[in-house]
Design a protein around this motif. Structure first.
Motif, short mmCIF file in Angstrom:
data_model
loop_
_atom_site.label_atom_id
_atom_site.label_comp_id
_atom_site.label_asym_id
_atom_site.label_seq_id
_atom_site.Cartn_x
_atom_site.Cartn_y
_atom_site.Cartn_z
N GLY A 1 0.81 -1.21 0.00
CA GLY A 1 0.00 0.00 0.00
C GLY A 1 0.84 1.26 0.00
O GLY A 1 0.55 2.23 -0.71
N VAL A 2 1.88 1.26 0.81
CA VAL A 2 2.77 2.44 0.88
C VAL A 2 3.47 2.65 -0.46
O VAL A 2 3.51 3.77 -0.99
N GLY B 1 1.00 3.83 -2.99
CA GLY B 1 0.69 5.24 -2.80
C GLY B 1 1.77 6.14 -3.36
O GLY B 1 1.50 7.13 -4.05
N ALA C 1 -2.33 8.75 3.14
CA ALA C 1 -2.66 7.36 2.82
C ALA C 1 -1.53 6.43 3.24
O ALA C 1 -1.78 5.34 3.79
N MET C 2 -0.31 6.84 3.01
CA MET C 2 0.83 5.99 3.39
C MET C 2 0.91 5.82 4.90
O MET C 2 1.21 4.73 5.39
N ILE D 1 -1.90 3.38 5.86
CA ILE D 1 -1.61 1.99 5.47
C ILE D 1 -0.41 1.46 6.25
O ILE D 1 -0.48 0.39 6.88
N SER E 1 -2.89 0.77 9.78
CA SER E 1 -3.43 -0.54 9.39
C SER E 1 -2.51 -1.67 9.82
O SER E 1 -2.96 -2.69 10.34
N GLY F 1 -6.13 5.21 3.75
CA GLY F 1 -5.16 4.20 4.13
C GLY F 1 -5.68 3.22 5.16
O GLY F 1 -5.42 2.02 5.11
N THR G 1 -8.21 0.94 2.86
CA THR G 1 -7.61 0.09 1.82
C THR G 1 -6.50 -0.78 2.38
O THR G 1 -6.27 -1.90 1.89
N GLY G 2 -5.81 -0.32 3.43
CA GLY G 2 -4.77 -1.14 4.03
C GLY G 2 -5.32 -2.37 4.74
O GLY G 2 -4.58 -3.33 5.00
#
Length: 469
Positions: free
Chosen positions: A144-145, A148, A322-323, A326, A330, A382, A385-386
Motif C-alpha cells: 500500500g505504501v 501510494g 494514505a501511506m 496503510i 493498518s 489508508g 484500503t490497508g
C-alpha cells in the motif's frame, strides 16, 4: 527456487521486492499516461475518441482478463504467468513508445492491459503462498505504501520526462521507461520467485472466461464511455446484458466444479464471509477513491485554474496521509481492532473528502487550508484500503490464491469504473439538473458510497484472522 516452504527469510524478502517492482510498473503506467495525454494528442493527432481509449483501453483489457489471469496462475504456475505477463507488458510498452498514430497507440495499450492482467493477480497469489495471514498484514501494508508513492510519482514523473525531452523522445519516454524496469523484474523473478501452483485441478475454463469476460465488458464498456451529459440507448442495452451473462457464468462454473472439472473459480469461496464482504468493500471503496480523485483534479483545473503539474503536487498531502494510514495504522492496529479500523477509516474519508471537494470548488477558500483535510482523507483512505486486502484473504485456502486474487482485482477495477461514472455524472450533469453545486453533488455521492463501504465493514465477523489458512 522451487518451494515457498524451503525459502529463507532473505529469499522471501527478495521475492517480495520482485513483486513490489511489478506493482510499481503497473501503477505508475496507469497514472503517468494522464499527464502525457495532451502531448500525445499534439504529437500524433489523436482525436477525442482515441484519446479516451488511450486511457480507458488499458483499464478495459486489464479488467476483462484479470479473472482468467488469476485462474491460469493456479493452473500453470504463478511464477510462469508472472514472467509471461511482465515480458508482454514490457514488449507492449515498446510498441506504445513507437506508435505513430492514435489507432496504433490504442492497440498497444489494449495489449498492455491484457498482459498486465496476467501479471497482476500473480503478485497477490504469491503473497498468499509466501506468507501466513497475519504476516500478510505488514506485507500488504508495504504494498500500500509503495502503491501510494507510485500513484503520486506517476503524474510528476510524466511531467518531468516530457519537459526533459531526452533524445527528442518527448512523451514516448513515458512508455519506454518501463523497459529497463520490466527487464529487472523478469531477472529477479527467475532468481527469487518460487515455482509453485495450486494443488487443485489443473487446466483452464475457456467458456467461463468468455462468459465472465463478456459480463465484465458489458458493465465496464458503458461506464468507461459515460460522459454524464446524455443517455446512450445502445450503452444502456449493453449494460442490461451484464446480469444474465454473469448468471450464466455462475451456473457454468458451479456445474464444472460439481463435476470435478477445472473452473474459472470455485463458487464455494463466496461462502467465506471475510472474502465475500471484502470484495464488496473493494468495489465500494474503489468507486469512492476513483470518484474523489477525478472530481478533485478536475475542479482544481477547471474552477481554480491550476496546471496539471501543480494539480499533481496538490495530491501529495493525500498520498502521504494514505501511506501513514496503510503503513502505520493498518499494519499495527488491524490485528487488534479488526473490522472497526476500516469502518472508522471509511467514515473519516467520507467526512474529510466532502470538506475537500466543497472547499476546492470555492475560489475564496485558500488552497493551503485544504491540505489538512487532504491529509485526513488520505489517512481514512489508508485505514480502509490497508485493511481490505488482509481481511479479504484472511480465511482463504491458498489453493484458490490465483482465482481469488483475480476476482479481487476485477472488483477493484469495477469499482474504479463505477466511481468515475457516478462521480463524473454527479459533477457534470446531476448537480445542474437538481440545482446543486457540482462539487457538492459529487461529494454527496462519494460520501454515500463510503457509507456503504462502512456498512459492509460493520457486517464483518469478529475474530477475522481465526481459522485462517
Amino acid at each position: 527456487m522451487t518451494s515457498a516452504e524451503a525459502m529463507t527469510v532473505r529469499q522471501k524478502f527478495l521475492a517480495l521486492l520482485t513483486l513490489v517492482i511489478a506493482l510499481v510498473l503497473e501503477i505508475v503506467d496507469l497514472t503517468i499516461v494522464n499527464t502525457a495525454l495532451p502531448a500525445i494528442k499534439a504529437s500524433i493527432g489523436a482525436d477525442a475518441s482515441a484519446s479516451q481509449w488511450i486511457v480507458a483501453g488499458y483499464s478495459l483489457a486489464f479488467a476483462l482478463l484479470l479473472m482468467a489471469g488469476g485462474r491460469m496462475g493456479d493452473s500453470f504456475g504463478y511464477r510462469r504467468l508472472f514472467l509471461i505477463g511482465v515480458a508482454g507488458f514490457t514488449v507492449s510498452s515498446v510498441l506504445c513508445g513507437l506508435a505513430q498514430s492514435g489507432e496504433q497507440l490504442v492497440t498497444a495499450r489494449l495489449l498492455q492491459g491484457a498482459t498486465g492482467a496476467l501479471m497482476a493477480p500473480q503478485s497477490m497469489a504469491l503473497l498468499q503462498v509466501l506468507f501466513d495471514p497475519l504476516e500478510r498484514v505488514s506485507k500488504l501494508a508495504l504494498f500500500g505504501v509503495i502503491g501510494g508513492l507510485a500513484s503520486i510519482a506517476g503524474p510528476i514523473i510524466g511531467g518531468l520526462l516530457i519537459k526533459a525531452d531526452l533524445f527528442g523522445l518527448g512523451w514516448r519516454l513515458v512508455f519506454l521507461i518501463n523497459v529497463p524496469v520490466g527487464i529487472l523484474a523478469m531477472a529477479m523473478a527467475r532468481a527469487y520467485l518460487p515455482a509453485t501452483r495450486s494443488d487443485r485441478h489443473s487446466g483452464y475454463d475457456s467458456p467461463g472466461m468468455v462468459l465472465f469476460g463478456a459480463a465484465v465488458a458489458a458493465l465496464l464498456w458503458p461506464l468507461i464511455g459515460a460522459e454524464g451529459e446524455q443517455a446512450d440507448p445502445a450503452a444502456f442495452l449493453v449494460l442490461l446484458a451484464c446480469p444474465p451473462l454473469a448468471w450464466l457464468g455462475w451456473r457454468h462454473v458451479a456445474a464444472r466444479t460439481r463435476a470435478g472439472m477445472p473452473a474459472l473459480f470455485d463458487p464455494a469461496i463466496f461462502a467465506i464471509p471475510t472474502y465475500r464482504l471484502g470484495l464488496a468493500m473493494s468495489v465500494a471503496f474503489g468507486a469512492a477513491s476513483a470518484g474523489f480523485l477525478l472530481v478533485f483534479a478536475f475542479a482544481l483545473q477547471a474552477q481554480r485554474g491550476q496546471t496539471p503539474l501543480v494539480t499533481g503536487l496538490l495530491h501529495m498531502p493525500f498520498g502521504f496521509g494514505a501511506m501513514f494510514g496503510i503503513g502505520v495504522l493498518s499494519r499495527k492496529l488491524l490485528p487488534a481492532l479488526g473490522k472497526w479500523l476500516p469502518l472508522g477509516g471509511a467514515l473519516l474519508m467520507a467526512a474529510s473528502a466532502t470538506l475537500v471537494l466543497v472547499a476546492t470548488a470555492r475560489p475564496d477558500w485558500p488552497l493551503w487550508t485544504i491540505a489538512p483535510a487532504m491529509v485526513a482523507a488520505g489517512i481514512g483512505m489508508g485505514m480502509t484500503t490497508g485493511c481490505i486486502g488482509p481481511i479479504t484473504f484472511a480465511q482463504m485456502d491458498r489453493a484458490h490464491a490465483g482465482a481469488a486474487s483475480g476476482l479481487m482485482k476485477t472488483c477493484q477495477q469495477l469499482g474504479s469504473a463505477l466511481g468515475v461514472a457516478l462521480a463524473g455524472s454527479a459533477y457534470f450533469a446531476w448537480g445542474q439538473w437538481l440545482g446543486v453545486p457540482p462539487a457538492e453533488m459529487a461529494a454527496a455521492v462519494i460520501a454515500l458510497i463510503l457509507l456503504a463501504c462502512a456498512a459492509f465493514a460493520l457486517r464483518l465477523p469478529d475474530g477475522i484472522f481465526d481459522s485462517a489458512h
